[in-house]
Design an enzyme around this catalytic site. Structure first.
Site, PDB file in Angstrom:
ATOM      1  N   ASN A  33     -31.537 -12.802  25.364  1.00  0.00           N
ATOM      2  CA  ASN A  33     -31.087 -13.353  24.075  1.00  0.00           C
ATOM      3  C   ASN A  33     -29.605 -13.054  23.840  1.00  0.00           C
ATOM      4  O   ASN A  33     -29.082 -13.338  22.768  1.00  0.00           O
ATOM      5  CB  ASN A  33     -31.930 -12.806  22.916  1.00  0.00           C
ATOM      6  CG  ASN A  33     -31.649 -11.342  22.626  1.00  0.00           C
ATOM      7  OD1 ASN A  33     -30.992 -10.658  23.410  1.00  0.00           O
ATOM      8  ND2 ASN A  33     -32.137 -10.852  21.497  1.00  0.00           N
ATOM      9  N   PHE A  35     -27.990 -10.353  23.213  1.00  0.00           N
ATOM     10  CA  PHE A  35     -27.611  -9.380  22.183  1.00  0.00           C
ATOM     11  C   PHE A  35     -26.536  -8.437  22.731  1.00  0.00           C
ATOM     12  O   PHE A  35     -25.485  -8.260  22.124  1.00  0.00           O
ATOM     13  CB  PHE A  35     -28.847  -8.605  21.697  1.00  0.00           C
ATOM     14  CG  PHE A  35     -28.501  -7.484  20.760  1.00  0.00           C
ATOM     15  CD1 PHE A  35     -27.646  -7.680  19.680  1.00  0.00           C
ATOM     16  CD2 PHE A  35     -29.020  -6.204  20.947  1.00  0.00           C
ATOM     17  CE1 PHE A  35     -27.300  -6.641  18.819  1.00  0.00           C
ATOM     18  CE2 PHE A  35     -28.686  -5.163  20.088  1.00  0.00           C
ATOM     19  CZ  PHE A  35     -27.825  -5.379  19.035  1.00  0.00           C
ATOM     20  N   LEU A  72     -36.552  -5.602  31.530  1.00  0.00           N
ATOM     21  CA  LEU A  72     -35.356  -4.795  31.223  1.00  0.00           C
ATOM     22  C   LEU A  72     -34.808  -5.062  29.823  1.00  0.00           C
ATOM     23  O   LEU A  72     -33.878  -4.376  29.391  1.00  0.00           O
ATOM     24  CB  LEU A  72     -34.238  -5.092  32.244  1.00  0.00           C
ATOM     25  CG  LEU A  72     -34.240  -4.300  33.554  1.00  0.00           C
ATOM     26  CD1 LEU A  72     -35.445  -4.633  34.406  1.00  0.00           C
ATOM     27  CD2 LEU A  72     -32.972  -4.590  34.339  1.00  0.00           C
ATOM     28  N   THR A  91     -38.163  -4.962  20.010  1.00  0.00           N
ATOM     29  CA  THR A  91     -37.868  -5.420  21.381  1.00  0.00           C
ATOM     30  C   THR A  91     -38.677  -4.630  22.401  1.00  0.00           C
ATOM     31  O   THR A  91     -39.292  -5.204  23.305  1.00  0.00           O
ATOM     32  CB  THR A  91     -36.354  -5.300  21.659  1.00  0.00           C
ATOM     33  OG1 THR A  91     -35.669  -6.209  20.799  1.00  0.00           O
ATOM     34  CG2 THR A  91     -36.019  -5.639  23.107  1.00  0.00           C
ATOM     35  N   ASN A  98     -45.671  -8.830  24.970  1.00  0.00           N
ATOM     36  CA  ASN A  98     -45.533 -10.219  25.449  1.00  0.00           C
ATOM     37  C   ASN A  98     -45.470 -10.292  26.977  1.00  0.00           C
ATOM     38  O   ASN A  98     -46.082 -11.175  27.589  1.00  0.00           O
ATOM     39  CB  ASN A  98     -44.296 -10.875  24.823  1.00  0.00           C
ATOM     40  CG  ASN A  98     -44.527 -11.205  23.357  1.00  0.00           C
ATOM     41  OD1 ASN A  98     -45.653 -11.531  22.963  1.00  0.00           O
ATOM     42  ND2 ASN A  98     -43.490 -11.110  22.545  1.00  0.00           N
ATOM     43  N   GLY A 101     -48.954  -9.358  28.326  1.00  0.00           N
ATOM     44  CA  GLY A 101     -49.880 -10.477  28.112  1.00  0.00           C
ATOM     45  C   GLY A 101     -49.647 -11.579  29.135  1.00  0.00           C
ATOM     46  O   GLY A 101     -50.599 -12.144  29.701  1.00  0.00           O
ATOM     47  N   TYR A 144     -35.208   3.995  19.828  1.00  0.00           N
ATOM     48  CA  TYR A 144     -35.164   3.740  21.275  1.00  0.00           C
ATOM     49  C   TYR A 144     -36.211   4.581  22.003  1.00  0.00           C
ATOM     50  O   TYR A 144     -37.048   4.059  22.743  1.00  0.00           O
ATOM     51  CB  TYR A 144     -33.764   4.079  21.790  1.00  0.00           C
ATOM     52  CG  TYR A 144     -33.525   3.781  23.258  1.00  0.00           C
ATOM     53  CD1 TYR A 144     -33.419   2.476  23.720  1.00  0.00           C
ATOM     54  CD2 TYR A 144     -33.375   4.821  24.175  1.00  0.00           C
ATOM     55  CE1 TYR A 144     -33.172   2.212  25.068  1.00  0.00           C
ATOM     56  CE2 TYR A 144     -33.122   4.562  25.518  1.00  0.00           C
ATOM     57  CZ  TYR A 144     -33.022   3.259  25.957  1.00  0.00           C
ATOM     58  OH  TYR A 144     -32.778   3.000  27.292  1.00  0.00           O
ATOM     59  N   TYR A 158     -52.841  -1.583  29.232  1.00  0.00           N
ATOM     60  CA  TYR A 158     -53.104  -2.891  29.867  1.00  0.00           C
ATOM     61  C   TYR A 158     -53.583  -2.693  31.302  1.00  0.00           C
ATOM     62  O   TYR A 158     -54.403  -3.453  31.804  1.00  0.00           O
ATOM     63  CB  TYR A 158     -51.842  -3.770  29.855  1.00  0.00           C
ATOM     64  CG  TYR A 158     -51.735  -4.642  28.625  1.00  0.00           C
ATOM     65  CD1 TYR A 158     -51.290  -4.131  27.411  1.00  0.00           C
ATOM     66  CD2 TYR A 158     -52.086  -5.996  28.672  1.00  0.00           C
ATOM     67  CE1 TYR A 158     -51.189  -4.927  26.285  1.00  0.00           C
ATOM     68  CE2 TYR A 158     -51.984  -6.806  27.550  1.00  0.00           C
ATOM     69  CZ  TYR A 158     -51.537  -6.258  26.363  1.00  0.00           C
ATOM     70  OH  TYR A 158     -51.447  -7.060  25.253  1.00  0.00           O
TER      71      TYR A 158
HETATM   72  P1  NAD Z   1     -27.783  -3.780  28.506  1.00  0.00           P
HETATM   73  O1  NAD Z   1     -27.657  -3.650  27.049  1.00  0.00           O
HETATM   74  O2  NAD Z   1     -26.561  -4.105  29.293  1.00  0.00           O
HETATM   75  O3  NAD Z   1     -28.873  -4.863  28.902  1.00  0.00           O
HETATM   76  C1  NAD Z   1     -29.984  -5.169  28.100  1.00  0.00           C
HETATM   77  C2  NAD Z   1     -30.173  -6.663  28.135  1.00  0.00           C
HETATM   78  O4  NAD Z   1     -31.333  -7.010  27.345  1.00  0.00           O
HETATM   79  C3  NAD Z   1     -28.993  -7.427  27.534  1.00  0.00           C
HETATM   80  O5  NAD Z   1     -28.635  -8.506  28.353  1.00  0.00           O
HETATM   81  C4  NAD Z   1     -29.520  -7.890  26.176  1.00  0.00           C
HETATM   82  O6  NAD Z   1     -28.873  -9.066  25.710  1.00  0.00           O
HETATM   83  C5  NAD Z   1     -30.984  -8.097  26.485  1.00  0.00           C
HETATM   84  N1  NAD Z   1     -31.845  -8.018  25.290  1.00  0.00           N
HETATM   85  C6  NAD Z   1     -31.813  -7.095  24.317  1.00  0.00           C
HETATM   86  N2  NAD Z   1     -32.750  -7.364  23.384  1.00  0.00           N
HETATM   87  C7  NAD Z   1     -33.390  -8.495  23.809  1.00  0.00           C
HETATM   88  C8  NAD Z   1     -34.437  -9.282  23.281  1.00  0.00           C
HETATM   89  N3  NAD Z   1     -35.048  -8.959  22.121  1.00  0.00           N
HETATM   90  N4  NAD Z   1     -34.832 -10.379  23.972  1.00  0.00           N
HETATM   91  C9  NAD Z   1     -34.227 -10.736  25.141  1.00  0.00           C
HETATM   92  N5  NAD Z   1     -33.213 -10.036  25.678  1.00  0.00           N
HETATM   93  C10 NAD Z   1     -32.807  -8.912  25.017  1.00  0.00           C
HETATM   94  O7  NAD Z   1     -28.439  -2.414  29.029  1.00  0.00           O
HETATM   95  P2  NAD Z   1     -28.755  -1.929  30.512  1.00  0.00           P
HETATM   96  O8  NAD Z   1     -28.027  -0.665  30.715  1.00  0.00           O
HETATM   97  O9  NAD Z   1     -28.578  -3.031  31.462  1.00  0.00           O
HETATM   98  O10 NAD Z   1     -30.294  -1.559  30.377  1.00  0.00           O
HETATM   99  C11 NAD Z   1     -31.321  -2.394  30.850  1.00  0.00           C
HETATM  100  C12 NAD Z   1     -32.664  -1.691  30.706  1.00  0.00           C
HETATM  101  O11 NAD Z   1     -32.655  -0.458  31.423  1.00  0.00           O
HETATM  102  C13 NAD Z   1     -33.029  -1.367  29.274  1.00  0.00           C
HETATM  103  O12 NAD Z   1     -34.407  -1.606  29.078  1.00  0.00           O
HETATM  104  C14 NAD Z   1     -32.744   0.110  29.167  1.00  0.00           C
HETATM  105  O13 NAD Z   1     -33.559   0.734  28.207  1.00  0.00           O
HETATM  106  C15 NAD Z   1     -33.053   0.598  30.563  1.00  0.00           C
HETATM  107  N6  NAD Z   1     -32.321   1.837  30.865  1.00  0.00           N
HETATM  108  C16 NAD Z   1     -30.983   1.816  31.132  1.00  0.00           C
HETATM  109  C17 NAD Z   1     -30.324   3.006  31.391  1.00  0.00           C
HETATM  110  C18 NAD Z   1     -28.847   3.050  31.698  1.00  0.00           C
HETATM  111  O14 NAD Z   1     -28.307   4.131  31.895  1.00  0.00           O
HETATM  112  N7  NAD Z   1     -28.148   1.964  31.807  1.00  0.00           N
HETATM  113  C19 NAD Z   1     -31.027   4.208  31.383  1.00  0.00           C
HETATM  114  C20 NAD Z   1     -32.381   4.190  31.088  1.00  0.00           C
HETATM  115  C21 NAD Z   1     -33.024   2.997  30.860  1.00  0.00           C
END
Ligand code: NAD
Ligand code: UDP
Length: 314
Positions: A33, A35, A72, A91, A98, A101, A144, A158
């Site tokens: 999306n 964000f 992710l 989210t 979602n 499912g 978070y 699930y």
């Molecule tokens: P990021 O913010 O760059 O990427 C997250 C992506 O999800 C973005 O493109 C955002 O637009 C999209 N998004 C957010 N809400 C959404 C929604 N409701 N619907 C559709 N898309 C949505 O962050 P990242 O560092 O790339 O992290 C990706 C995943 O890895 C996340 O789930 C995060 O919790 C997990 N994670 C990352 C780290 C890290 O150090 N980078 C550590 C632990 C976990």
């Protein structure tokens, strides 16, 4: 060739994962999306006829036929996930429902990108998967942390109730090219400040520790986890056990960039974990995985990326 859905595909980690999966010869669909993600992260993949991009919010149901789902979608930096805490919980939780499912209906394998934040401010060090964590359920990080914890619960339920083929990885601080320059995370902040010769903003006295993993190592771990047999569901820690204080990180970055920046100390935000380091015994045993890129090598690639970005943007 598999057909693979990556939610959050335009984000920092998602864009690297999409690129790697395409290079491995798969058909990849990015759902995002935007964000915190950006089209510029994936624009170089658009010419690939096996890459598809869909604008969608994971809090709404979504239907597609795929073999595997990497979930992710979720803002990951404290600045971004605290911007709208209610949306962050939705989210994580509704996104998990979602995607689970969908996986149930189409019998796809689904991987959840969970986080070291499920351990909160840990009292066990280093953190093993069997540790239940130390999370403040009403603090500024809880939208978070608790969202990700409920997502893990949903994945396990699930799996047990509906035989959904799940995988859970707990990702520790990951950095690299395509981190959002304004997302406030420590590696991007310090590199940008150092390159601009601005003061380096250290929260607290800088004695808190983190373990920093380069993005390519994480992507390898994710793919290895997805490839494991259905009987291994995790959770499994994916992180680099090298542990550094935030002050050491600042000093390394100043030295590597040849910066004139000075350290500037600010109050430590509440619930900021004092220590963090993964125990990766399980990942070594089950995935035959361990990180290959040390902090200096990874920082050097990341500095090159931000240097170019700053020059492009004047
Ligand atoms: P990021 O913010 O760059 O990427 C997250 C992506 O999800 C973005 O493109 C955002 O637009 C999209 N998004 C957010 N809400 C959404 C929604 N409701 N619907 C559709 N898309 C949505 O962050 P990242 O560092 O790339 O992290 C990706 C995943 O890895 C996340 O789930 C995060 O919790 C997990 N994670 C990352 C780290 C890290 O150090 N980078 C550590 C632990 C976990
Ligand atoms: N941090 C800092 N200065 C900054 C940004 C972050 O000292 O400009 C600290 C932050 O307080 C935390 C650590 O660096 O102790 C890692 O912060 P980040 O937001 O990158 O990730 P997380 O806290 O989620 O591990």
């Amino acid at each position: 060739m598999k057909r693979i859905l990556v939610t959050g595909g335009a984000g920092f980690l998602g864009s690297h994962l999409c690129e790697r999966l395409l290079n491995d010869g798969h058909e990849v669909i990015s759902l995002d999306n935007y964000f915190t993600g950006q089209k510029r992260n994936i624009v170089h993949l658009m010419d690939n006829r096996y890459f598809e991009v869909i604008r969608h919010d994971v809090t709404m149901p979504f239907f597609i036929e795929v073999d595997e789902i990497y979930n992710l979608a979720c803002p990951a930096s404290p600045v971004h996930y605290q911007y709208n805490g209610i949306k962050t919980v939705k989210t994580s939780v509704m996104g998990a429902i979602n995607m689970l499912g969908l996986a149930k209906r189409i019998k796809a394998k689904v991987l959840q990108s969970s986080t070291s934040e499920v351990y909160g401010d840990p009292q066990v060090h280093p953190q093993t998967e069997s540790y239940w964590g130390h999370v403040n359920p009403i603090g500024i990080r809880s939208c978070y942390d608790e969202g990700k914890r409920v997502a893990e619960t949903l994945f396990m339920n699930y799996h047990h109730q509906n035989d959904v083929r799940i995988k859970i990885i707990r990702i520790f601080n990951t950095y690299g090219p395509r981190m959002h320059p304004n997302d406030g995370r420590v590696v991007s902040n310090f590199i940008i400040q150092a390159l601009k010769n601005q003061n380096i903003t250290i929260f607290g006295d800088g004695s808190q520790t983190r373990s920093f993993q380069y993005v390519d190592d994480l992507v390898n771990g994710m793919i290895k986890m997805m490839a494991t047999g259905d009987d291994f569901v995790g959770p499994v820690n994916i992180g680099n056990p090298g542990e550094f204080t935030i002050k050491e990180l600042a000093e390394n970055i100043i030295e590597m960039t040849g910066s004139k920046s000075k350290l500037e100390f600010h109050p430590l935000p509440s619930d900021d974990p004092l220590q963090r380091k993964p125990d990766i015994t399980l990942a070594k045993e089950k995935l035959n995985w361990e990180p290959a890129i040390n902090l200096e090598e990874g920082l050097s690639k990341t500095i090159t990326f931000f240097d170019k970005l700053l020059k492009e943007n004047g």
